[in-house]
Structure formats: C-alpha cells, structure tokens
Design a protein around this motif. Structure first.
Motif, short mmCIF file in Angstrom:
data_model
loop_
_atom_site.label_atom_id
_atom_site.label_comp_id
_atom_site.label_asym_id
_atom_site.label_seq_id
_atom_site.Cartn_x
_atom_site.Cartn_y
_atom_site.Cartn_z
N UNK A 171 10.30 -15.24 -1.82
CA UNK A 171 9.24 -16.11 -1.89
C UNK A 171 8.06 -15.18 -2.30
N UNK A 172 6.65 -16.02 -2.30
CA UNK A 172 5.48 -15.31 -2.73
C UNK A 172 5.01 -14.36 -1.55
N UNK A 173 5.44 -14.45 -0.05
CA UNK A 173 5.33 -13.69 0.79
C UNK A 173 5.86 -12.24 0.72
N UNK A 174 7.25 -12.32 0.23
CA UNK A 174 7.84 -11.09 0.18
C UNK A 174 7.48 -10.49 -1.06
N UNK A 175 6.91 -10.98 -2.13
CA UNK A 175 6.47 -10.35 -3.28
C UNK A 175 5.35 -9.78 -2.92
N UNK A 176 4.35 -10.42 -2.16
CA UNK A 176 3.21 -9.83 -1.56
C UNK A 176 3.42 -8.76 -0.88
N UNK A 177 4.40 -8.60 -0.12
CA UNK A 177 4.93 -7.36 0.76
C UNK A 177 5.33 -6.22 -0.07
N UNK A 178 6.27 -6.46 -1.33
CA UNK A 178 6.68 -5.30 -1.88
C UNK A 178 5.54 -4.80 -3.06
N UNK A 179 4.64 -5.88 -3.39
CA UNK A 179 3.50 -5.57 -4.55
C UNK A 179 2.24 -6.03 -3.95
N UNK A 180 1.83 -5.35 -3.06
CA UNK A 180 0.34 -5.74 -2.42
C UNK A 180 -0.70 -5.67 -3.43
N UNK A 181 -1.70 -6.69 -3.93
CA UNK A 181 -2.46 -6.69 -4.90
C UNK A 181 -3.60 -7.35 -4.11
N UNK A 182 -4.82 -6.79 -4.43
CA UNK A 182 -6.12 -7.09 -3.97
C UNK A 182 -6.29 -8.31 -4.71
N UNK A 183 -5.85 -8.73 -5.81
CA UNK A 183 -6.33 -10.07 -6.42
C UNK A 183 -5.53 -11.39 -5.67
N UNK A 184 -4.28 -11.06 -5.38
CA UNK A 184 -3.63 -11.94 -4.82
C UNK A 184 -3.25 -11.81 -3.15
N UNK A 185 -3.58 -10.73 -2.86
CA UNK A 185 -2.82 -10.53 -1.34
C UNK A 185 -3.88 -10.58 -0.29
N UNK A 186 -5.33 -11.23 -0.60
CA UNK A 186 -6.18 -11.20 0.46
C UNK A 186 -6.84 -12.34 0.61
N UNK A 187 -6.95 -12.58 2.15
CA UNK A 187 -7.67 -14.19 2.28
C UNK A 187 -9.04 -14.02 1.84
#
Length: 266
Positions: free
Chosen positions: A56-72
C-alpha cells in the motif's frame, strides 16, 4: 481418556506451531504482492511483510521517502501559526529574540535551525544553552531573569519547556512572550505559554507524535517561510541536514515524516 502434562505441552506447542505456519503463509502471500506492486526483490518483500507492511501507500512511502508525498501538512501542527505571528511581531518591532535549546544533539540542531533562519531574515537572535553541570536540564530561573533584564521580547524554548511550568510562568510575569517547541511528554498540565508546539498535547498528534525537536523546528521554519514575505526566497530544504542530525541522534522511529527527513537530510 485423560491428558497428562506432557500431552498438554505438546498440544500447546502444536497450536503455536500452527499459528507460526499460518502467519508465515500469510506473510509469503503479502510478500508476493509487495514484490509485484512495488518492484522489490523477494528478500526485502518478505522482511517488510514479516514486519506488518502491506502492498500500500504506507509501504511505498517507507521504501521511497519523498518530500512531496511523505510529509504531513505543516498547517496542521497545533500553534505553529500562532508562533509565526509572535515571531513576525518581534521582527517588526526589532525586538531581540532569545532561542533557548537543550545541550544534546537534538536540541542544538533545532536551536541552530531556528536561530540561523531568523538571522537570515533580519532577526536579532541570541542562543542560550544550559551548562549540563551548572544549570542542569531545561530552563532555569536565572537564565529567564537574564533574558528579561537584557531587553529580549521573545523567548523560544526548543527541546524542553513542556515541564518547565515555573520558569515559563516567570518569563511571562517578566513580560516575555514565550514559545515552546518540544516533543517530550507533558506532565499533569501544559505550560502556560503564548504558543505551544508539541504533538503530544490534546487535539494535535501531528506526524503520529514521533518527530524530535529538530524535526519540529524544521516544520516551524517551513511555516515561517510561508507566512513571512521576507522569508519566501529562503530554501527550507537547506536545513534538512540539521533536522536529520537531530532525528537520528535522538533515536526517534525512522518511519513517516522522520524517514523522509533522515533520507533527504543525509
């Protein structure tokens, strides 16, 4: 037919073994989905699945951390806009600003982020760091009195303050505006300050409550850049190395926003 103790022990072990086999089977299925959907190898996929990750998106953010999509969203950090208004007022009045930070890496990193950023936009800033052997941890009344007597208008406490109720009450009594940027758990009551930035306070929970002080300080300058016209040409990403330093040295969980800060900071 009755069961003796050895039969019961075998039965318990069999149930545990069954649960392990079932869990392993579920993990293997999820690992296959992670590998297929996120393009990972079999070993990495099985490790992630065993740790409870899904395709899911949580895992994708874990393996590909990105400023645009990974920050509150910084705007959701409680009291951050109030802190920006206090800082803007101090800058406009040309009042000196006292940045008080802890002596560990997280506190020093957070203090460096805020003080350097404010100086770049014309602020008169002095940093106060307690001596571990003389002052102990956190704010102390002697420093607060010195800051007030020296003509400062605003006190910003970084990486402590959540439990410094007496010292912060004294600061306000002496006419100082006060901001706390902290990630430690709050005691029986929150400090009475003009702006309290701490994800552990009621109705906040920002970033799952796991950011360190340097991470929160970085979020503060992101919001300052948005709110203050004189700060808009500055690049908040240039402070990610300091935010990363505090994040790693304070050993906060490297997931979510922390993972993005750590990767991009490195």
């Amino acid at each position: 037919m009755s069961l003796d103790s050895s039969d019961v022990e075998i039965s318990v072990k069999s149930k545990r073994a069954y649960r392990r086999i079932k869990l392993k089977s579920q993990n293997l299925e999820e690992a296959g989905r992670i590998a297929a959907e996120l393009g990972l190898g079999p070993v990495a996929s099985r490790v992630l699945a065993a740790r409870g990750y899904r395709a899911d998106a949580r895992t994708e953010s874990f393996i590909k951390p990105a400023l645009r999509t990974g920050l509150p969203d910084p705007a959701k950090l409680k009291d951050v806009d109030r802190a920006c208004s206090l800082i803007a007022a101090a800058l406009e009045a040309k009042q000196p600003i006292a940045v008080c930070c802890d002596f560990d890496v997280d506190g020093l990193s957070g203090g460096a982020i805020v003080s350097h950023f404010l100086r770049r936009i014309g602020g008169r800033v002095e940093v106060f760091v307690p001596d571990r052997f003389v002052d102990g941890y956190g704010l102390n009344q002697a420093v607060v009195k010195k800051i007030a007597e020296s003509g400062f208008g605003l006190l910003i406490a970084i990486d402590y303050g959540s439990t410094n109720l007496v010292e912060l009450a004294l600061a306000r009594q002496l006419g100082l505006k006060t901001i706390v940027v902290d990630h430690h758990h709050i005691g029986t009551e929150a400090p009475q300050v003009d702006a309290f930035i701490n994800p552990h306070q009621a109705e906040c929970g920002f970033g799952d409550g796991i950011l360190c002080a340097a991470g929160l300080a970085w979020y503060l300058i992101i919001r300052l850049r948005k709110k203050l016209p004189q700060a808009r040409d500055l690049d908040a990403k240039s402070y990610l190395d300091l935010a990363c330093l505090g994040t790693i040295c304070d050993m906060v969980p490297l997931v979510g926003a922390n993972r993005v800060i750590a990767k991009r900071g490195l």
